[in-house]
Design a protein around this motif. Structure first.
Motif, PDB file in Angstrom:
ATOM      1  N   ASN A  76       0.850  -1.184   0.000  1.00 38.85           N
ATOM      2  CA  ASN A  76       0.000   0.000   0.000  1.00 38.85           C
ATOM      3  C   ASN A  76       0.893   1.245   0.000  1.00 38.85           C
ATOM      4  O   ASN A  76       2.090   1.143  -0.258  1.00 38.85           O
ATOM      5  N   LYS A 213      -7.981   0.441  -0.795  1.00 35.75           N
ATOM      6  CA  LYS A 213      -6.902  -0.443  -1.246  1.00 35.75           C
ATOM      7  C   LYS A 213      -5.519  -0.017  -0.780  1.00 35.75           C
ATOM      8  O   LYS A 213      -4.608  -0.846  -0.718  1.00 35.75           O
ATOM      9  N   ASN A 214      -5.321   1.252  -0.461  1.00 33.33           N
ATOM     10  CA  ASN A 214      -3.999   1.734  -0.066  1.00 33.33           C
ATOM     11  C   ASN A 214      -3.836   1.912   1.434  1.00 33.33           C
ATOM     12  O   ASN A 214      -2.876   2.546   1.890  1.00 33.33           O
ATOM     13  N   ASN A 217      -4.541  -3.466   6.191  1.00 30.61           N
ATOM     14  CA  ASN A 217      -5.505  -4.536   5.939  1.00 30.61           C
ATOM     15  C   ASN A 217      -6.239  -4.945   7.218  1.00 30.61           C
ATOM     16  O   ASN A 217      -5.989  -4.414   8.308  1.00 30.61           O
ATOM     17  N   ARG A 261     -11.367  -2.579   3.376  1.00 34.75           N
ATOM     18  CA  ARG A 261      -9.918  -2.434   3.243  1.00 34.75           C
ATOM     19  C   ARG A 261      -9.361  -3.769   2.765  1.00 34.75           C
ATOM     20  O   ARG A 261     -10.120  -4.745   2.628  1.00 34.75           O
ATOM     21  N   PRO A 262      -8.074  -3.883   2.518  1.00 35.02           N
ATOM     22  CA  PRO A 262      -7.530  -5.155   2.028  1.00 35.02           C
ATOM     23  C   PRO A 262      -7.782  -6.321   2.983  1.00 35.02           C
ATOM     24  O   PRO A 262      -7.878  -6.145   4.202  1.00 35.02           O
ATOM     25  N   GLN A 300     -10.604  -5.331  -0.349  1.00 37.75           N
ATOM     26  CA  GLN A 300      -9.921  -4.811  -1.537  1.00 37.75           C
ATOM     27  C   GLN A 300      -8.494  -5.356  -1.650  1.00 37.75           C
ATOM     28  O   GLN A 300      -7.926  -5.803  -0.707  1.00 37.75           O
TER      29      GLN A 300
END
Length: 300
Positions: A76, A213-214, A217, A261-262, A300
């Motif tokens: 990220n 996405k950035n 997680n 989020r991831p 993501q």
């Protein structure tokens, strides 16, 4: 043109941060700043020279701009400095001088005694949404060297003032997504964006993503509401630490951690199973339904 606007926003934000200390809205009393820690890390002028000094400097560079100096291990746009402010120096922002002398230590997260290096590996895996650097890699050696140097003359194994984030008491009311959304819009969106994606200028991240996405997680400590609330109340908004009430910090933490989020890298293939195994905690929203959406189901 877009970069110029973001840079103007950054300058305006920093100006507002300073001005806000002088007069808070609605006649609110200015919050007391956290008590200073009893330990002070060495200044930049004291950085060693020679090969060890080179490792320390590399560690500082990695810490302050992780995607640039350790791109092979990041997934990220976050840097260590985003959660451990002022290059890991700031008390009550999980400073590295206090962390370094606290390991080895048992961690319930992975149910084993962790070395300091293993703790750093976890940060890459979860907060950086990347992969763990080998313990003997140049990146890991540099980060450990930098942390060791920051902890010069710190007492080994001592519970140091300023370590971690000050723990907030339980809120008077359960954390609220709706109230948190208002707090976020009023206090956070200028820097981190209405969409939580952060802001950048001239190709560099100015303010980090807090979801999407950035961001970190679902396995990161910040994805648990109490951890995020502790950090926020002690350190945010930037330049105005302590101006949010404890309730506001809890509420905005709940709002931020209610966004996708991831995926947790420990994902078993089932959100329900992953929650039961790694997120069996009422302060983790992973696997819960918010606004009709199961968090983690479309990570993501």
């Amino acid at each position: 043109m877009k970069s110029a606007k973001l840079e103007a926003r950054r300058v305006l934000t920093l100006a507002l941060c300073g001005a806000a200390w002088l007069a808070l809205p609605n006649g609110a009393a200015r919050a007391q700043a956290p008590a200073p820690a009893t330990f002070s890390p060495p200044g930049e002028a004291a950085m060693p020279t020679g090969p060890f000094g080179d490792a320390v400097k590399l560690g500082e560079n990695i810490f302050r701009n992780t995607p640039k100096y350790a791109p092979q291990f990041t997934g990220n746009t976050l840097s260590c400095d985003n959660c451990h402010l002022d290059g890991g120096r700031l008390a009550n922002s999980s400073p590295m001088w206090a962390a370094y002398v606290a390991y080895p230590a048992y961690r319930s997260k992975n149910k084993k005694v962790n070395t300091f290096g293993e703790r750093l590996q976890g940060c890459f895996r979860f907060s950086e949404n990347g992969k763990a650097p080998p313990l003997d890699s140049a990146v890991m050696v540099a980060l450990e060297s930098y942390s060791f140097w920051l902890a010069t003359n710190a007492p080994t194994g001592a519970k140091m003032a300023g370590r971690g984030y000050p723990e907030l008491p339980k809120p008077a009311q359960p954390p609220s997504y709706q109230r948190g959304q208002v707090v976020y819009a009023q206090n956070c969106s200028l820097c981190h964006g209405a969409d939580g994606a952060g802001t950048a200028a001239h190709g560099a991240v100015v303010f980090p993503a807090v979801w999407g996405k950035n961001s970190y997680n679902w396995g990161a400590g910040m994805s648990t509401i109490n951890n995020a609330a502790d950090f926020i109340q002690a350190n945010m908004p930037l330049g105005m630490a302590g101006t949010l009430s404890a309730q506001q910090a809890w509420d905005v933490a709940a709002y931020i951690d209610s966004q996708d989020r991831p995926q947790d890298p420990r994902f078993t293939g089932s959100v329900a199973e992953t929650r039961a195994k790694f997120h069996d905690n009422p302060l983790s929203l992973y696997g819960t339904t918010v606004n009709g959406h199961v968090l983690g189901a479309t990570a993501q």
